[in-house]
Design an enzyme around this catalytic site. Structure first.
Site, PDB file in Angstrom:
ATOM      1  N   ASP A  73      41.356  41.718  32.121  1.00  0.00           N
ATOM      2  CA  ASP A  73      40.072  41.354  32.256  1.00  0.00           C
ATOM      3  C   ASP A  73      38.498  41.589  31.096  1.00  0.00           C
ATOM      4  O   ASP A  73      38.838  40.831  30.501  1.00  0.00           O
ATOM      5  CB  ASP A  73      39.864  41.783  33.840  1.00  0.00           C
ATOM      6  CG  ASP A  73      38.388  41.256  34.655  1.00  0.00           C
ATOM      7  OD1 ASP A  73      37.531  40.911  34.412  1.00  0.00           O
ATOM      8  OD2 ASP A  73      39.286  41.713  36.058  1.00  0.00           O
ATOM      9  N   ARG A 130      49.368  45.732  46.831  1.00  0.00           N
ATOM     10  CA  ARG A 130      50.247  46.488  45.775  1.00  0.00           C
ATOM     11  C   ARG A 130      51.295  46.451  46.312  1.00  0.00           C
ATOM     12  O   ARG A 130      52.231  46.011  45.073  1.00  0.00           O
ATOM     13  CB  ARG A 130      49.539  47.780  45.368  1.00  0.00           C
ATOM     14  CG  ARG A 130      48.126  48.173  44.846  1.00  0.00           C
ATOM     15  CD  ARG A 130      48.066  49.496  43.829  1.00  0.00           C
ATOM     16  NE  ARG A 130      47.427  49.725  44.302  1.00  0.00           N
ATOM     17  CZ  ARG A 130      46.455  49.691  42.885  1.00  0.00           C
ATOM     18  NH1 ARG A 130      46.629  48.793  41.813  1.00  0.00           N
ATOM     19  NH2 ARG A 130      45.232  50.498  42.603  1.00  0.00           N
ATOM     20  N   GLU A 178      51.040  46.786  31.304  1.00  0.00           N
ATOM     21  CA  GLU A 178      49.214  46.761  31.987  1.00  0.00           C
ATOM     22  C   GLU A 178      49.373  45.413  32.866  1.00  0.00           C
ATOM     23  O   GLU A 178      50.215  44.280  32.362  1.00  0.00           O
ATOM     24  CB  GLU A 178      47.916  46.456  30.955  1.00  0.00           C
ATOM     25  CG  GLU A 178      46.961  47.768  30.586  1.00  0.00           C
ATOM     26  CD  GLU A 178      46.827  47.735  31.893  1.00  0.00           C
ATOM     27  OE1 GLU A 178      46.278  47.850  33.181  1.00  0.00           O
ATOM     28  OE2 GLU A 178      44.791  48.485  32.346  1.00  0.00           O
ATOM     29  N   ASP A 179      49.143  44.955  34.271  1.00  0.00           N
ATOM     30  CA  ASP A 179      48.800  44.517  34.995  1.00  0.00           C
ATOM     31  C   ASP A 179      47.767  43.074  34.870  1.00  0.00           C
ATOM     32  O   ASP A 179      48.070  42.003  34.531  1.00  0.00           O
ATOM     33  CB  ASP A 179      48.562  44.898  36.118  1.00  0.00           C
ATOM     34  CG  ASP A 179      47.755  45.762  36.433  1.00  0.00           C
ATOM     35  OD1 ASP A 179      47.826  46.188  35.471  1.00  0.00           O
ATOM     36  OD2 ASP A 179      46.581  45.724  37.891  1.00  0.00           O
ATOM     37  N   GLY A 203      47.933  49.789  38.884  1.00  0.00           N
ATOM     38  CA  GLY A 203      48.222  48.465  38.546  1.00  0.00           C
ATOM     39  C   GLY A 203      49.312  48.532  37.945  1.00  0.00           C
ATOM     40  O   GLY A 203      50.170  47.641  38.597  1.00  0.00           O
ATOM     41  N   PHE A 223      40.430  35.458  42.610  1.00  0.00           N
ATOM     42  CA  PHE A 223      40.378  37.387  43.059  1.00  0.00           C
ATOM     43  C   PHE A 223      42.440  37.576  43.838  1.00  0.00           C
ATOM     44  O   PHE A 223      42.143  37.243  44.408  1.00  0.00           O
ATOM     45  CB  PHE A 223      39.751  37.319  44.501  1.00  0.00           C
ATOM     46  CG  PHE A 223      39.675  38.458  44.252  1.00  0.00           C
ATOM     47  CD1 PHE A 223      41.036  39.709  44.603  1.00  0.00           C
ATOM     48  CD2 PHE A 223      38.141  39.893  44.683  1.00  0.00           C
ATOM     49  CE1 PHE A 223      40.548  41.100  44.515  1.00  0.00           C
ATOM     50  CE2 PHE A 223      38.184  40.869  44.779  1.00  0.00           C
ATOM     51  CZ  PHE A 223      38.884  41.674  45.077  1.00  0.00           C
ATOM     52  N   VAL A 224      43.255  37.888  42.613  1.00  0.00           N
ATOM     53  CA  VAL A 224      44.282  37.984  43.011  1.00  0.00           C
ATOM     54  C   VAL A 224      44.999  39.568  42.954  1.00  0.00           C
ATOM     55  O   VAL A 224      44.113  40.181  43.033  1.00  0.00           O
ATOM     56  CB  VAL A 224      45.230  37.973  41.458  1.00  0.00           C
ATOM     57  CG1 VAL A 224      45.130  36.107  41.099  1.00  0.00           C
ATOM     58  CG2 VAL A 224      44.960  38.808  40.191  1.00  0.00           C
TER      59      VAL A 224
HETATM   60  C1  PRP Z   1      42.568  47.618  36.362  1.00  0.00           C
HETATM   61  C2  PRP Z   1      43.855  47.012  35.640  1.00  0.00           C
HETATM   62  C3  PRP Z   1      43.275  47.469  34.156  1.00  0.00           C
HETATM   63  C4  PRP Z   1      42.002  46.797  34.373  1.00  0.00           C
HETATM   64  C5  PRP Z   1      41.479  45.938  33.597  1.00  0.00           C
HETATM   65  O1  PRP Z   1      43.303  48.496  36.734  1.00  0.00           O
HETATM   66  O2  PRP Z   1      44.739  47.846  35.844  1.00  0.00           O
HETATM   67  O3  PRP Z   1      43.493  48.939  33.911  1.00  0.00           O
HETATM   68  O4  PRP Z   1      41.396  46.672  35.284  1.00  0.00           O
HETATM   69  O5  PRP Z   1      40.377  45.269  33.323  1.00  0.00           O
HETATM   70  P1  PRP Z   1      39.522  45.571  32.345  1.00  0.00           P
HETATM   71  O6  PRP Z   1      39.915  44.622  31.514  1.00  0.00           O
HETATM   72  O7  PRP Z   1      38.158  44.122  32.746  1.00  0.00           O
HETATM   73  O8  PRP Z   1      39.116  46.896  31.480  1.00  0.00           O
HETATM   74  P2  PRP Z   1      41.977  49.174  38.015  1.00  0.00           P
HETATM   75  O9  PRP Z   1      40.132  50.046  37.193  1.00  0.00           O
HETATM   76  O10 PRP Z   1      41.949  47.568  38.535  1.00  0.00           O
HETATM   77  O11 PRP Z   1      43.116  50.151  38.692  1.00  0.00           O
HETATM   78  P3  PRP Z   1      44.469  49.983  39.384  1.00  0.00           P
HETATM   79  O12 PRP Z   1      45.117  49.784  37.853  1.00  0.00           O
HETATM   80  O13 PRP Z   1      44.564  51.155  39.373  1.00  0.00           O
HETATM   81  O14 PRP Z   1      44.327  49.378  40.063  1.00  0.00           O
END
Ligand code: PRP
Length: 181
Positions: free
Chosen positions: A103, A165, A99-100, A44, A152-153
C-alpha cells in the site's frame, strides 16, 4: 454471514488460484538451483503464503514475521514494530518476502532495511495485491499478483477490523460496514 457485507467480488477463488500458480512458476524459473526462504509477514499473508508455497516446486523453507504499524484507520504510518521475529538466520539466504498487499510502502520499506542489515544473499518481494496509487515510499514488488485501485478490499487473508480474512475470494467491502464502524 460475512458475504452480506461484500459489495462485489474482485477476484474469485479460481482467479486467485490461477494467478498464484503463475507467480509460483515464475519463482520456480527465477530460483532454479537455489533454495529460497519464503518469509510471510503476518497476519494478512497467511493464506497467500500457504497457497504460494504449495504451488512452488523448488525446495524452499518458510519462516514468519509479524509487524504492527502505528497508524490511524486504514493508513499505516512510518513507524513499524516487530511483534514476532524470524526463527532462523537469513544470512546468505535468498529471501522472498510474501505480502498480501503493498500500500503506502511504509511497512516494506522498514522491513527491507531490517532484513538487509542481516546480510541475506538477496531479498525480493512477492505481493498478491499492489495499490500503486497509495505509495509514499519508493518500494516496488518483484512479483505482483494483481494491481488494484484504491478500494477497500477484504478476504483471502485481508481484513477489516480483523474480520473477513477467511473469505476464500477477494471482495470489496460495502462502505456502510466501515462508515458505521
Ligand atoms: C498490511 C499488509 C502490509 C501492510 C501494507 O498489514 O499486510 O504488511 O499493511 O501497508 P503499507 O504498504 O501501507 O505499509 P496490516 O497492517 O493491515 O496487518 P495484517 O497483515 O495483520 O492485516
Amino acid at each position: 454471514m460475512l458475504e452480506q457485507d461484500i459489495e462485489r467480488v474482485l477476484f474469485t477463488e479460481q482467479e486467485l488460484k490461477d494467478r498464484v500458480a503463475e507467480l509460483a512458476a515464475q519463482i520456480d524459473r527465477d530460483y532454479a538451483g537455489k533454495e529460497p526462504m519464503l518469509i510471510s509477514v503476518l497476519r494478512g499473508s497467511f493464506i497467500f503464503m500457504a497457497d504460494l508455497a504449495r504451488a512452488i516446486h523448488l525446495p524452499c523453507t518458510v519462516d514468519f514475521m509479524a509487524v504492527s504499524s502505528y497508524g490511524s484507520g486504514t493508513t499505516s504510518s512510518g513507524q513499524v514494530k516487530i511483534t514476532k521475529d524470524l526463527s532462523e538466520s537469513i544470512e546468505g539466504r535468498d529471501i522472498i518476502v510474501v505480502e498480501d498487499i503493498l500500500d503506502s510502502g511504509n511497512t516494506l520499506s522498514y522491513l527491507f532495511r531490517l532484513l538487509q542489515a542481516r546480510h541475506p544473499a538477496s531479498v525480493r518481494l512477492c505481493t498478491l495485491l499492489d495499490k500503486p496509487s497509495r505509495r509514499t515510499k519508493p518500494i516496488t514488488a518483484d512479483y505482483t499478483g494483481f494491481s488494484v485501485d484504491d478500494l477497500f478490499v477484504v478476504g483471502y487473508g485481508l481484513d477489516y477490523a480483523e474480520k473477513y480474512r477467511n473469505l476464500p475470494y477477494i471482495g470489496v467491502l460495502k462502505p456502510a460496514v466501515y462508515e458505521k464502524g
